[in-house]
Design a protein around this motif. Structure first.
Motif, PDB file in Angstrom:
ATOM      1  N   HIS A 113       0.816  -1.219   0.000  1.00  0.00           N
ATOM      2  CA  HIS A 113       0.000   0.000   0.000  1.00  0.00           C
ATOM      3  C   HIS A 113       0.847   1.266   0.000  1.00  0.00           C
ATOM      4  CE1 HIS A 113      -3.634  -2.311   0.457  1.00  0.00           C
ATOM      5  NE2 HIS A 113      -3.187  -2.891   1.562  1.00  0.00           N
ATOM      6  N   TRP A 114       2.101   1.141   0.439  1.00  0.00           N
ATOM      7  CA  TRP A 114       2.970   2.317   0.492  1.00  0.00           C
ATOM      8  C   TRP A 114       3.201   2.919  -0.895  1.00  0.00           C
ATOM      9  CZ3 TRP A 114       7.308   2.396  -2.509  1.00  0.00           C
ATOM     10  CH2 TRP A 114       7.769   1.164  -2.998  1.00  0.00           C
ATOM     11  N   TYR A 115       3.132   2.072  -1.935  1.00  0.00           N
ATOM     12  CA  TYR A 115       3.537   2.489  -3.280  1.00  0.00           C
ATOM     13  C   TYR A 115       2.763   3.720  -3.753  1.00  0.00           C
ATOM     14  CZ  TYR A 115       4.705   2.121  -8.251  1.00  0.00           C
ATOM     15  OH  TYR A 115       5.139   2.383  -9.526  1.00  0.00           O
ATOM     16  N   LEU A 116       1.444   3.671  -3.621  1.00  0.00           N
ATOM     17  CA  LEU A 116       0.621   4.774  -4.119  1.00  0.00           C
ATOM     18  C   LEU A 116       0.718   6.012  -3.233  1.00  0.00           C
ATOM     19  CD1 LEU A 116      -2.588   2.933  -5.361  1.00  0.00           C
ATOM     20  CD2 LEU A 116      -0.663   3.777  -6.710  1.00  0.00           C
ATOM     21  N   GLN A 117       1.228   5.855  -2.007  1.00  0.00           N
ATOM     22  CA  GLN A 117       1.405   6.997  -1.117  1.00  0.00           C
ATOM     23  C   GLN A 117       2.759   7.683  -1.321  1.00  0.00           C
ATOM     24  OE1 GLN A 117      -1.283   7.934   0.584  1.00  0.00           O
ATOM     25  NE2 GLN A 117      -2.251   6.132  -0.346  1.00  0.00           N
ATOM     26  N   SER A 118       3.653   7.029  -2.041  1.00  0.00           N
ATOM     27  CA  SER A 118       4.976   7.584  -2.307  1.00  0.00           C
ATOM     28  C   SER A 118       4.958   8.367  -3.617  1.00  0.00           C
ATOM     29  CB  SER A 118       6.010   6.460  -2.395  1.00  0.00           C
ATOM     30  OG  SER A 118       5.862   5.730  -3.613  1.00  0.00           O
ATOM     31  N   TRP A 119       6.099   8.959  -3.959  1.00  0.00           N
ATOM     32  CA  TRP A 119       6.203   9.703  -5.215  1.00  0.00           C
ATOM     33  C   TRP A 119       5.971   8.794  -6.419  1.00  0.00           C
ATOM     34  CZ3 TRP A 119       9.743   8.065  -8.762  1.00  0.00           C
ATOM     35  CH2 TRP A 119      10.816   7.295  -8.299  1.00  0.00           C
ATOM     36  N   LYS A 120       6.185   7.489  -6.238  1.00  0.00           N
ATOM     37  CA  LYS A 120       5.998   6.559  -7.354  1.00  0.00           C
ATOM     38  C   LYS A 120       4.535   6.445  -7.765  1.00  0.00           C
ATOM     39  CE  LYS A 120      10.106   3.924  -6.153  1.00  0.00           C
ATOM     40  NZ  LYS A 120      10.708   2.613  -5.853  1.00  0.00           N
TER      41      LYS A 120
ATOM     42  N   GLU B 230      -3.545   3.289 -12.045  1.00  0.00           N
ATOM     43  CA  GLU B 230      -2.451   3.567 -11.112  1.00  0.00           C
ATOM     44  C   GLU B 230      -1.531   2.377 -10.900  1.00  0.00           C
ATOM     45  OE1 GLU B 230      -4.739   4.828  -7.685  1.00  0.00           O
ATOM     46  OE2 GLU B 230      -3.996   6.868  -7.959  1.00  0.00           O
ATOM     47  N   THR B 231      -2.061   1.153 -11.043  1.00  0.00           N
ATOM     48  CA  THR B 231      -1.273  -0.028 -10.686  1.00  0.00           C
ATOM     49  C   THR B 231      -1.027  -0.997 -11.827  1.00  0.00           C
ATOM     50  OG1 THR B 231      -3.253  -1.243  -9.970  1.00  0.00           O
ATOM     51  CG2 THR B 231      -2.074   0.068  -8.294  1.00  0.00           C
ATOM     52  N   SER B 232      -1.601  -0.760 -13.003  1.00  0.00           N
ATOM     53  CA  SER B 232      -1.384  -1.684 -14.121  1.00  0.00           C
ATOM     54  C   SER B 232      -1.582  -0.986 -15.455  1.00  0.00           C
ATOM     55  CB  SER B 232      -2.322  -2.902 -14.023  1.00  0.00           C
ATOM     56  OG  SER B 232      -3.673  -2.487 -14.047  1.00  0.00           O
ATOM     57  N   ALA B 233      -0.972  -1.571 -16.483  1.00  0.00           N
ATOM     58  CA  ALA B 233      -1.107  -1.024 -17.837  1.00  0.00           C
ATOM     59  C   ALA B 233      -0.894  -2.153 -18.835  1.00  0.00           C
ATOM     60  CB  ALA B 233      -0.109   0.102 -18.081  1.00  0.00           C
ATOM     61  N   ALA B 234      -1.504  -2.022 -20.003  1.00  0.00           N
ATOM     62  CA  ALA B 234      -1.376  -3.050 -21.032  1.00  0.00           C
ATOM     63  C   ALA B 234      -1.515  -2.410 -22.393  1.00  0.00           C
ATOM     64  CB  ALA B 234      -2.446  -4.138 -20.848  1.00  0.00           C
ATOM     65  N   GLY B 235      -0.878  -3.022 -23.392  1.00  0.00           N
ATOM     66  CA  GLY B 235      -0.966  -2.479 -24.735  1.00  0.00           C
ATOM     67  C   GLY B 235      -0.317  -3.359 -25.773  1.00  0.00           C
TER      68      GLY B 235
ATOM     69  N   ILE C 198      11.841   6.549 -24.254  1.00  0.00           N
ATOM     70  CA  ILE C 198      11.183   7.695 -23.624  1.00  0.00           C
ATOM     71  C   ILE C 198       9.992   8.155 -24.471  1.00  0.00           C
ATOM     72  CG2 ILE C 198      11.465  10.075 -22.856  1.00  0.00           C
ATOM     73  CD1 ILE C 198      12.848   7.941 -21.110  1.00  0.00           C
ATOM     74  N   GLU C 199      10.123   8.127 -25.789  1.00  0.00           N
ATOM     75  CA  GLU C 199       8.981   8.449 -26.652  1.00  0.00           C
ATOM     76  C   GLU C 199       7.856   7.435 -26.450  1.00  0.00           C
ATOM     77  OE1 GLU C 199      11.298  10.622 -30.409  1.00  0.00           O
ATOM     78  OE2 GLU C 199      10.782   8.487 -30.511  1.00  0.00           O
ATOM     79  N   THR C 200       8.236   6.168 -26.265  1.00  0.00           N
ATOM     80  CA  THR C 200       7.244   5.107 -26.073  1.00  0.00           C
ATOM     81  C   THR C 200       6.434   5.338 -24.807  1.00  0.00           C
ATOM     82  OG1 THR C 200       8.687   3.512 -27.209  1.00  0.00           O
ATOM     83  CG2 THR C 200       6.916   2.616 -25.842  1.00  0.00           C
ATOM     84  N   VAL C 201       7.110   5.578 -23.680  1.00  0.00           N
ATOM     85  CA  VAL C 201       6.377   5.736 -22.418  1.00  0.00           C
ATOM     86  C   VAL C 201       5.623   7.066 -22.375  1.00  0.00           C
ATOM     87  CG1 VAL C 201       7.868   4.187 -21.113  1.00  0.00           C
ATOM     88  CG2 VAL C 201       8.453   6.616 -21.224  1.00  0.00           C
ATOM     89  N   SER C 202       6.132   8.073 -23.042  1.00  0.00           N
ATOM     90  CA  SER C 202       5.421   9.342 -23.099  1.00  0.00           C
ATOM     91  C   SER C 202       4.093   9.174 -23.829  1.00  0.00           C
ATOM     92  CB  SER C 202       6.287  10.401 -23.794  1.00  0.00           C
ATOM     93  OG  SER C 202       5.589  11.625 -23.926  1.00  0.00           O
TER      94      SER C 202
ATOM     95  N   ASP D 198       2.522   8.961  -7.876  1.00  0.00           N
ATOM     96  CA  ASP D 198       2.145  10.248  -8.470  1.00  0.00           C
ATOM     97  C   ASP D 198       2.680  10.292  -9.896  1.00  0.00           C
ATOM     98  OD1 ASP D 198       1.797  12.873  -9.262  1.00  0.00           O
ATOM     99  OD2 ASP D 198       2.471  13.736  -7.361  1.00  0.00           O
ATOM    100  N   ALA D 199       1.789  10.204 -10.877  1.00  0.00           N
ATOM    101  CA  ALA D 199       2.219  10.132 -12.278  1.00  0.00           C
ATOM    102  C   ALA D 199       3.022  11.354 -12.704  1.00  0.00           C
ATOM    103  CB  ALA D 199       1.006   9.965 -13.193  1.00  0.00           C
ATOM    104  N   LYS D 200       2.793  12.505 -12.063  1.00  0.00           N
ATOM    105  CA  LYS D 200       3.555  13.694 -12.416  1.00  0.00           C
ATOM    106  C   LYS D 200       5.014  13.579 -11.979  1.00  0.00           C
ATOM    107  CE  LYS D 200      -0.369  16.888 -12.316  1.00  0.00           C
ATOM    108  NZ  LYS D 200      -0.952  18.092 -11.662  1.00  0.00           N
ATOM    109  N   LYS D 201       5.261  12.732 -10.985  1.00  0.00           N
ATOM    110  CA  LYS D 201       6.619  12.555 -10.481  1.00  0.00           C
ATOM    111  C   LYS D 201       7.284  11.291 -11.007  1.00  0.00           C
ATOM    112  CE  LYS D 201       5.885  15.191  -6.229  1.00  0.00           C
ATOM    113  NZ  LYS D 201       5.940  15.180  -4.746  1.00  0.00           N
ATOM    114  N   SER D 202       6.518  10.236 -11.181  1.00  0.00           N
ATOM    115  CA  SER D 202       7.100   8.962 -11.635  1.00  0.00           C
ATOM    116  C   SER D 202       6.931   8.733 -13.128  1.00  0.00           C
ATOM    117  CB  SER D 202       6.456   7.798 -10.878  1.00  0.00           C
ATOM    118  OG  SER D 202       5.109   7.621 -11.287  1.00  0.00           O
ATOM    119  N   GLY D 203       5.925   9.394 -13.711  1.00  0.00           N
ATOM    120  CA  GLY D 203       5.600   9.132 -15.108  1.00  0.00           C
ATOM    121  C   GLY D 203       4.541   8.071 -15.278  1.00  0.00           C
ATOM    122  N   GLY D 204       4.076   7.491 -14.165  1.00  0.00           N
ATOM    123  CA  GLY D 204       3.067   6.442 -14.239  1.00  0.00           C
ATOM    124  C   GLY D 204       3.692   5.057 -14.291  1.00  0.00           C
TER     125      GLY D 204
END
Length: 314
Positions: free
Chosen positions: A166-173, A211-216, A290-294, A175-181
Motif C-alpha cells: 500500500h505504500w507504493y501509491l502513497q509515495s512519489w511513485k 495507477e497499478t497496471s497497464a497493457a498495450g 522515452i517516446e514510447t512511455v510518453s 504520483d504520475a507527475k513525479k514517476s511518469g506512471g
C-alpha cells in the motif's frame, strides 16, 4: 580510481550503485538525500560525506572541483525520483562531471534535447543504466534476431508483475507527475529492450492504464508485442503465488520462454564497467523508450479491442 558523488542515496536502487562503484575500485566521496536513513553507506563507503540539503551538497562539490584535480568529482550517480533526473543531470554536467542516471532518464522526449545542449556546452556526458542491453540472454536473443533472414515478424508476449504494498501509491511513485506512471516507472527498460532487439517502433497502442497496471500493443520492425505491467499482487499467477513469490517476469518469443530472470544483481556492475571504459549508453540511445512511455502516458486506452494481452481479461 575515480571520485563519485551520489544523489538519492536513500533510494531503493542506490545500494546497487554503491556496490558497482566499489566493485569497479572507485570511491564515493559525497552523497545527498533529504532522507537520512542511509546507514547502508557504511557497508561500502563509511568515509563518504553526507548531506540532506542540496545547497550544502552543491557547495561541497564545487569546493572539491576548485581544490585540486585529484579531489574533484568525476561522476555523479543519480538515483533520485524520476521527475528530478533532468535537473540532477544538468547539475552533474555543470559541475564538470559526467552523469550516470537510473531509468527512466527523463519523463519526456524534449528533455533529451535540452540535455544534449548542456552536454555540448559543458563537454561532459550523460550515461544511463539500460541494464537489459548487457544481459547475456538479451544480447544472445538480439544477435539471433539480427542474423535472421525472414519476412514474418516474431510474436512476443511481455508480462511483468512486481508486487508492491500500500505504500507504493502513497509515495512519489504513485504520483504520475513525479514517476511518469506505471509504464514509465517499471517498464521503460523493457521498452528499450524491445527496441534494442527488434528494431524501430512502428505502432504503439494502449489498451489499459491505471495507477497499478497497464497493457498495450507495440509493433516493431521484427516483432508484434503484447505487453502487460502491474504492481498489483492479484495478477501474479497462482502457481507463482504458491511458491511464495510476489514477482512474475516472462517474455515469450513465438511461444518459447526466454529465460532472463538470473543475473540481474550483477548488471549494474557490468553497466559501470562499460561506462568507465567509455562505452556507456548516452542520451540518444534512450530516445525511443522515452517516446514510447510518453505516448503510453498520454494515450486514451482502447479497452480490450484488437490485439491485446491475455492478462487483460483478468
Amino acid at each position: 580510481m575515480k571520485n563519485f558523488a551520489m544523489i538519492g542515496a536513500a533510494g531503493y536502487i542506490a545500494p546497487r550503485h554503491m556496490q558497482a562503484i566499489k566493485t569497479t575500485n572507485n570511491q564515493l566521496v559525497a552523497a545527498l538525500d533529504p532522507n537520512d536513513s542511509v546507514g547502508i553507506i557504511d557497508s561500502y563507503f563509511p568515509d563518504a560525506d553526507f548531506f540532506t540539503e542540496f545547497e550544502r551538497f552543491d557547495r561541497h562539490i564545487d569546493k572539491l572541483r576548485r581544490a585540486n584535480h585529484s579531489a574533484k568529482v568525476d561522476y555523479v550517480s543519480i538515483c533520485s525520483p524520476n521527475y528530478l533526473h533532468d535537473s540532477h543531470m544538468r547539475f552533474a554536467l555543470r559541475s564538470d562531471a559526467d552523469a550516470i542516471c537510473e531509468k527512466p532518464l527523463v519523463l519526456n522526449p524534449w528533455n533529451i534535447d535540452g540535455l544534449l545542449e548542456v552536454e555540448k556546452d559543458t563537454g561532459r556526458k550523460v550515461n544511463t543504466i539500460l541494464q537489459l542491453r548487457v544481459h547475456p540472454s538479451i544480447v544472445k536473443l538480439r544477435e539471433k534476431v539480427m542474423s535472421e533472414n525472414r519476412d514474418t515478424k516474431h510474436d512476443v508476449d511481455l508480462t511483468y508483475i512486481t508486487s508492491r504494498g500500500h505504500w507504493y501509491l502513497q509515495s512519489w511513485k504513485g504520483d504520475a507527475k513525479k514517476s511518469g506512471g506505471i509504464a514509465t516507472n517499471i517498464g521503460v527498460h523493457f521498452y528499450d529492450m524491445l527496441h534494442f532487439i527488434f528494431g524501430e517502433l512502428q505502432e504503439n497502442v494502449v489498451h489499459h492504464s491505471d495507477e497499478t497496471s497497464a497493457a498495450g500493443y507495440l509493433e516493431y520492425e521484427k516483432a508484434r508485442v503484447r505487453w502487460f505491467l502491474s504492481v498489483d499482487f492479484k495478477y501474479v499467477p497462482q502457481q507463482v503465488k504458491e511458491q511464495g513469490q510476489r514477482t512474475y517476469r516472462s517474455i515469450t518469443v513465438d511461444g518459447d520462454e526466454i529465460e532472463f530472470s538470473g543475473g540481474f544483481t550483477d548488471l549494474h556492475n557490468l553497466s559501470y564497467e562499460e561506462i568507465l571504459c567509455g562505452r556507456g549508453f548516452g542520451l540518444e540511445e534512450n530516445r525511443v523508450a522515452i517516446e514510447t512511455v510518453s505516448h503510453i502516458r498520454n494515450a486514451t486506452p482502447l479497452g480490450a479491442k484488437g490485439t491485446y494481452h491475455p492478462f487483460l481479461k483478468v
